[in-house]
Design an enzyme around this catalytic site. Structure first.
Site, PDB file in Angstrom:
ATOM      1  N   THR A  72      61.553  39.069  10.017  1.00  0.00           N
ATOM      2  CA  THR A  72      62.763  39.220  10.824  1.00  0.00           C
ATOM      3  C   THR A  72      63.832  39.991  10.068  1.00  0.00           C
ATOM      4  O   THR A  72      64.452  40.913  10.614  1.00  0.00           O
ATOM      5  CB  THR A  72      63.296  37.848  11.255  1.00  0.00           C
ATOM      6  N   ASN A 158      51.974  40.948  18.915  1.00  0.00           N
ATOM      7  CA  ASN A 158      51.802  39.560  18.514  1.00  0.00           C
ATOM      8  C   ASN A 158      51.267  38.673  19.631  1.00  0.00           C
ATOM      9  O   ASN A 158      50.752  37.585  19.366  1.00  0.00           O
ATOM     10  CB  ASN A 158      53.126  38.985  18.012  1.00  0.00           C
ATOM     11  N   GLN A 186      51.884  41.426  12.126  1.00  0.00           N
ATOM     12  CA  GLN A 186      50.618  40.876  12.604  1.00  0.00           C
ATOM     13  C   GLN A 186      49.406  41.636  12.066  1.00  0.00           C
ATOM     14  O   GLN A 186      48.282  41.147  12.165  1.00  0.00           O
ATOM     15  CB  GLN A 186      50.576  40.895  14.134  1.00  0.00           C
ATOM     16  N   GLY A 207      54.750  37.184   4.459  1.00  0.00           N
ATOM     17  CA  GLY A 207      53.712  36.440   3.759  1.00  0.00           C
ATOM     18  C   GLY A 207      52.978  35.408   4.588  1.00  0.00           C
ATOM     19  O   GLY A 207      51.755  35.265   4.490  1.00  0.00           O
ATOM     20  N   HIS A 208      53.699  34.670   5.443  1.00  0.00           N
ATOM     21  CA  HIS A 208      53.075  33.500   6.068  1.00  0.00           C
ATOM     22  C   HIS A 208      52.109  33.851   7.186  1.00  0.00           C
ATOM     23  O   HIS A 208      51.419  32.973   7.710  1.00  0.00           O
ATOM     24  CB  HIS A 208      54.144  32.520   6.563  1.00  0.00           C
ATOM     25  N   THR A 244      69.397  37.336  -5.166  1.00  0.00           N
ATOM     26  CA  THR A 244      68.465  36.973  -6.229  1.00  0.00           C
ATOM     27  C   THR A 244      67.051  36.878  -5.671  1.00  0.00           C
ATOM     28  O   THR A 244      66.812  36.235  -4.648  1.00  0.00           O
ATOM     29  CB  THR A 244      68.861  35.626  -6.844  1.00  0.00           C
ATOM     30  N   CYS A 337      62.192  30.340  26.711  1.00  0.00           N
ATOM     31  CA  CYS A 337      63.053  29.428  27.454  1.00  0.00           C
ATOM     32  C   CYS A 337      64.498  29.857  27.263  1.00  0.00           C
ATOM     33  O   CYS A 337      64.965  29.982  26.137  1.00  0.00           O
ATOM     34  CB  CYS A 337      62.845  28.000  26.967  1.00  0.00           C
TER      35      CYS A 337
END
Length: 433
Positions: A72, A158, A186, A207-208, A244, A337
């Site tokens: 994001t 996605n 993706q 990363g996730h 940082t 929503c």
């Protein structure tokens, strides 16, 4: 206990054990990579070594890897930062070109520019499988190219998994010297992604989505890309992203990317086989199910290997989700929503589906932990879930829909009645087809 099948890997996937170990080990080491003492220099060495590792895996130069908190932030910096930089150099460059099926990290950034910074948006339409039309892109670019600030087109969608012709779009934009950003969140780690070969100026990854930790990602920014920073402070990361650096997170990102890229081809083939079994099995149930997006069995050059998207008419996607969850199958729907009212997916509306069709969508995404048993469990649970969801829908309103209201614009604003115009943000809007 009921067995559970996690089929929402596109939202976030399981973390590699090696990543957990590497992050934990680095967390135990003190040192700010901006400090000049021994501990700081050691931390900086770790960061730069991992930067080189990541660059090598995605076809970039180390200096082009700018660390972020995730996709994001990378999308926002790419879209807003490049728009501002372009306008500073060329005040007449007010247009942003982007597709109607982008992730909201891009759509909402574009909407912000339209509402607050005098931008205009030209929406690039997609075909019935969710792929952008190159002739439409060419036409949008050639219509006053000096007015275009930036083009943003995701590498892979996605929701329906369709892979976009990013390199072709970048080549068209390059003819006019226009920067192109791609949200590759993706795609990276799942299909081949080469930053240099793609020709884009900016690329987002996180990363996730590929087995790494949450909270770390990168923006690949070509050396000649001009981007104005969104945050100000210490001037880290080429002066365009202060803050940082999370050394342990960067270690986790690099570790995950190395593993994912190393096993990518074998894993893509395995997941594509499971995906095909899921899609064909759903069709064979004879429940009026259709496949969303571009699907050719045993192919992952046009669709992400782990993406199975189903369109089930006569159902609310949210109802299906909860019913499948109760049966031990966790997946997602593309609906959103707003003000407590479910809205159909802007991606599916952009592909030409009606609101009724778009409301009955399910996204089942497969990952490293997915097995044949997970696919069979999902297929076994579908008939009862569909039957109950349809029955509930028929009882809710005379029209068979549990909710009222209009469609959703790509920017996320609900509209009253009829189809929404893409990106209704109060400024000039064009749709390129």
């Amino acid at each position: 206990m009921q067995q559970q099948s996690y089929l929402d890997h596109a939202a976030t996937t399981t973390t590699y054990p090696e990543v957990i170990e590497a992050v934990a080990a680095q967390r135990a080491v003190v040192g700010n990579p901006s400090s000049l003492h021994t501990a700081g220099r050691a931390a900086r060495r770790v960061v730069e070594e991992r930067r080189e590792q990541i660059a090598d895996l995605v076809g970039a130069r180390p200096s082009e890897v700018v660390f972020m908190s995730g996709g994001t932030e990378a999308d926002n910096l790419a879209v807003i930062g490049s728009y501002r930089a372009r306008r500073a150099q060329h005040p007449g460059a007010r247009r942003v070109l982007t597709s109607t099926i982008e992730h909201h990290a891009v759509l909402d950034a574009v909407e912000h520019l339209v509402r607050r910074e005098d931008a205009e948006v030209t929406w690039l339409e997609v075909d019935a499988v969710g792929r952008v039309d190159l002739d439409g892109v060419r036409s949008a670019l050639e219509t006053d190219p000096a007015s275009v600030a930036v083009v943003s087109l995701m590498w892979a969608n996605n929701e329906v998994g369709t892979i976009q012709p990013v390199a072709e779009v970048a080549a068209l934009a390059a003819e006019h010297g226009i920067p192109v950003h791609t949200d590759a969140v993706q795609a990276v780690g799942h299909v081949a992604v080469d930053f240099a070969a793609s020709g884009v100026s900016l690329l987002s990854l996180t990363g996730h989505k590929l087995g790494g930790p949450v909270g770390v990602g990168a923006l690949l920014a070509r050396r000649d890309a001009t981007v104005q920073p969104l945050t100000h402070g210490g001037g880290q990361e080429r002066g365009i992203r202060s803050g940082t650096l999370d050394v342990a997170g960067i270690v986790g990102l690099a570790t995950a990317l190395e593993i994912a890229c190393g096993e990518r081809e074998a894993e893509a083939a395995r997941l594509a086989g499971l995906r095909d079994r899921m899609l064909q099995g759903a069709l064979d149930l004879d429940l009026g199910i259709r496949v969303g997006g571009d699907w050719q069995p045993r192919d992952w050059s046009r669709r992400l290997p782990g993406n199975a998207h189903l369109i089930i008419e006569g159902c609310e996607g949210d109802s299906l989700l909860y019913l499948l969850d109760a049966a031990g199958v966790m997946c997602s729907t593309g609906s959103a929503c707003h003000a407590g009212v479910p809205q159909p997916s802007h991606v599916l509306l952009g592909m030409g589906l009606s609101e009724t069709e778009a409301r009955g969508a399910l996204r089942l995404t497969l990952g490293r932990t997915t097995t044949d048993a997970d696919v069979e469990r999902a297929l076994a649970a579908l008939p009862a879930a569909v039957e109950r969801a349809r029955r509930a829908g028929s009882l809710s309103t005379p029209g068979g829909s549990a909710t009222s209201g209009g469609s959703t614009a790509p920017g996320g604003s609900a509209t009253a009645g009829g189809s929404a115009t893409p990106g209704e943000a109060g400024a000039a809007v064009e749709v390129a087809s």
